[in-house]
Design a protein around this motif. Structure first.
Motif, short mmCIF file in Angstrom:
data_model
loop_
_atom_site.label_atom_id
_atom_site.label_comp_id
_atom_site.label_asym_id
_atom_site.label_seq_id
_atom_site.Cartn_x
_atom_site.Cartn_y
_atom_site.Cartn_z
N GLY A 144 -9.28 -3.91 -2.83
CA GLY A 144 -8.59 -4.96 -3.57
C GLY A 144 -7.19 -4.49 -3.96
N PRO A 145 -7.10 -3.42 -4.75
CA PRO A 145 -5.79 -2.89 -5.09
C PRO A 145 -4.99 -2.47 -3.87
CG PRO A 145 -7.46 -1.91 -6.50
CD PRO A 145 -8.18 -2.72 -5.48
N GLY A 146 -5.68 -1.94 -2.87
CA GLY A 146 -4.98 -1.45 -1.69
C GLY A 146 -4.17 -2.53 -0.99
N GLY A 191 -2.56 -4.74 -2.34
CA GLY A 191 -1.35 -4.98 -3.10
C GLY A 191 -0.56 -3.70 -3.34
N GLY A 192 -0.88 -2.66 -2.57
CA GLY A 192 -0.22 -1.38 -2.78
C GLY A 192 -1.23 -0.34 -3.17
N GLY A 193 -1.50 -0.25 -4.49
CA GLY A 193 -2.55 0.65 -4.96
C GLY A 193 -2.05 1.99 -5.43
N HIS A 194 -1.84 2.10 -6.75
CA HIS A 194 -1.41 3.38 -7.34
C HIS A 194 -2.61 4.27 -7.57
CE1 HIS A 194 2.71 2.21 -8.00
NE2 HIS A 194 2.31 1.07 -8.53
N GLY A 195 -2.36 5.58 -7.65
CA GLY A 195 -3.44 6.51 -7.93
C GLY A 195 -2.90 7.85 -8.36
N PHE A 196 -3.76 8.67 -8.94
CA PHE A 196 -3.32 9.95 -9.48
C PHE A 196 -2.75 10.87 -8.41
CE2 PHE A 196 -4.73 8.94 -13.55
CZ PHE A 196 -6.03 8.47 -13.53
N GLN A 207 -1.03 9.94 -5.78
CA GLN A 207 -0.02 9.28 -4.96
C GLN A 207 1.20 10.16 -4.74
OE1 GLN A 207 1.03 5.69 -7.25
NE2 GLN A 207 2.90 6.71 -7.87
N GLY A 239 0.67 9.22 -1.31
CA GLY A 239 1.18 7.85 -1.27
C GLY A 239 0.20 6.85 -1.86
N LEU A 240 0.46 5.59 -1.62
CA LEU A 240 -0.36 4.50 -2.16
C LEU A 240 -1.65 4.37 -1.36
CD1 LEU A 240 2.50 1.85 -2.29
CD2 LEU A 240 1.59 3.10 -4.25
N ASP A 294 -0.99 3.03 2.00
CA ASP A 294 -0.37 3.97 2.93
C ASP A 294 -1.42 4.75 3.73
OD1 ASP A 294 2.19 4.77 0.48
OD2 ASP A 294 2.09 3.16 1.96
N GLN A 347 0.01 -4.33 4.02
CA GLN A 347 0.23 -3.21 3.11
C GLN A 347 1.12 -3.62 1.94
OE1 GLN A 347 1.52 -0.68 6.58
NE2 GLN A 347 0.33 0.80 5.45
N GLY A 348 0.54 -4.43 1.06
CA GLY A 348 1.28 -4.83 -0.13
C GLY A 348 1.13 -6.30 -0.46
#
Lengths: 126, 208
Positions: A5-7, A9-14, A16, A20-21, A24, A52-53
């Motif tokens: 789901g987040p992926g 729309g990009g997807g932040h993570g610790f 990254q 990367g996202l 990515d 991817q986004g």
């Protein structure tokens, strides 16, 4: 919470800073399109860029092939601080000067604040 | 609560913690462990409060920033705290200011994917949490979230409001969600017209 789901729309993570996202990491995905067809798409598709986004605009992703990594540094340390309202300017100034540094925050560091009115949501367990 | 996480360490380096200790926190806690424990430390674990299926409304009003404006931080803190006191039904709300490391994200060329904000440094969002209780409360929640975001944007010096799509409230513009560059909007619309001309997948933050 899924990663897909987040992926889309990009997807932040610790991690990254290292990798990367979430988006990515995607190599290919199975997509049910608006016309009901299902295709496997990858970087050779003109749609790949958008998945991817902005992926949730184009179909239902039923599966994804993604890069994964061994954790190079599985051990982590934390330090948490609780400040009261009087320290707002000091805190954010210190974050700017010592962590953020105009976007050159070190790759192995994450610094975040969560503000709340009453008791902490959880006490970190040592 | 402010926290620093350091990868590959037994304790966070003093060079990072000292400036914050010097401010005189009420409480400070430190520890170490495995990557999988991070959610416990940061209040995002499966048994943490924000992750409970408690039927609460969770609304976010995201804004990407490049740096903190300390005057604006004071304004939003005061507005957040005073509103939560005045409207107790909103007092379970949180305000998140996330500073992730950037190198891996910026290693990917900005124009190579639809994700538009590789050059932004901070992910910020009020998380207005409440038990659904009629239109008035919903309006108050939304006004609080929007006001907080607006104050941060006004002080940011950024020409465009960049809103991380996964946190979006829903009333933002396509440029807010997918980037203000015209070529991005054109490319997304062309792909939308090609792959979803009847707009079947326009449930969330729709391109068109």
């Amino acid at each position: 919470m899924s990663i897909l789901g987040p992926g889309l729309g990009g997807g932040h993570g610790f991690l990254q800073g290292r990798h990367g996202l979430i988006a990515d990491q995607f190599i290919s995905m199975n997509l049910v399109r608006a016309d009901g067809s299902i295709n496997t798409i990858d970087h050779t598709s003109d749609l790949w860029w958008a998945m991817q986004g902005a992926g949730h605009n184009f179909g239902i992703v039923t599966s994804v092939t993604s890069k994964i990594y061994d954790a190079e540094y599985p051990n982590w340390a934390y330090q948490s601080f609780i400040f009261t309202g009087k320290d707002v300017e000091g805190l954010y100034g210190a974050i700017n000067d010592n962590l953020l540094k105009n976007g050159t925050q070190p790759v192995d560091i994450m610094g975040s604040t969560r503000s709340f009115l009453t008791a902490p949501i959880s006490i970190p367990r040592t | 609560m402010f926290f620093i996480l350091q990868e590959g360490a037994e304790a966070v380096d003093e060079k990072y913690t000292a400036p914050f200790t010097a401010l005189g926190p009420v409480v400070s806690q430190a520890g170490a462990g495995d990557y999988t424990q991070i959610p416990e430390w940061t209040g995002n674990a499966l048994d943490s409060l924000p992750c409970q299926k408690s039927g609460l409304v969770n609304t976010r009003f995201p804004i990407d920033l490049k740096t903190y404006n300390t005057k604006a931080q004071r304004e939003v803190y005061d507005l957040f705290a005073s509103t939560l006191r005045e409207i107790p039904a909103l007092n379970g709300s949180l305000f998140l200011f996330e500073g992730y490391p950037l190198q891996g994200v910026q290693a990917i060329p900005s124009d190579s994917t639809a994700y538009p904000f590789r050059d932004n440094h901070l992910l910020v969002a009020p998380l207005i949490i409440y038990k659904s209780d009629g239109d008035e409360l919903e309006k108050q929640a939304r006004e609080l979230g929007e006001s907080l975001r607006q104050k941060l944007f006004d002080a940011s010096g950024m020409s465009e409001l960049d809103t991380y799509v996964n946190y979006a409230f829903g009333d933002e513009t396509v440029k807010n969600w997918y980037g203000s560059e015209e070529w991005r909007q054109v490319k997304l619309r062309e792909l939308k017209d090609k792959y979803d001309p009847n707009r079947k997948f326009s449930f969330y933050a729709p391109i068109a």
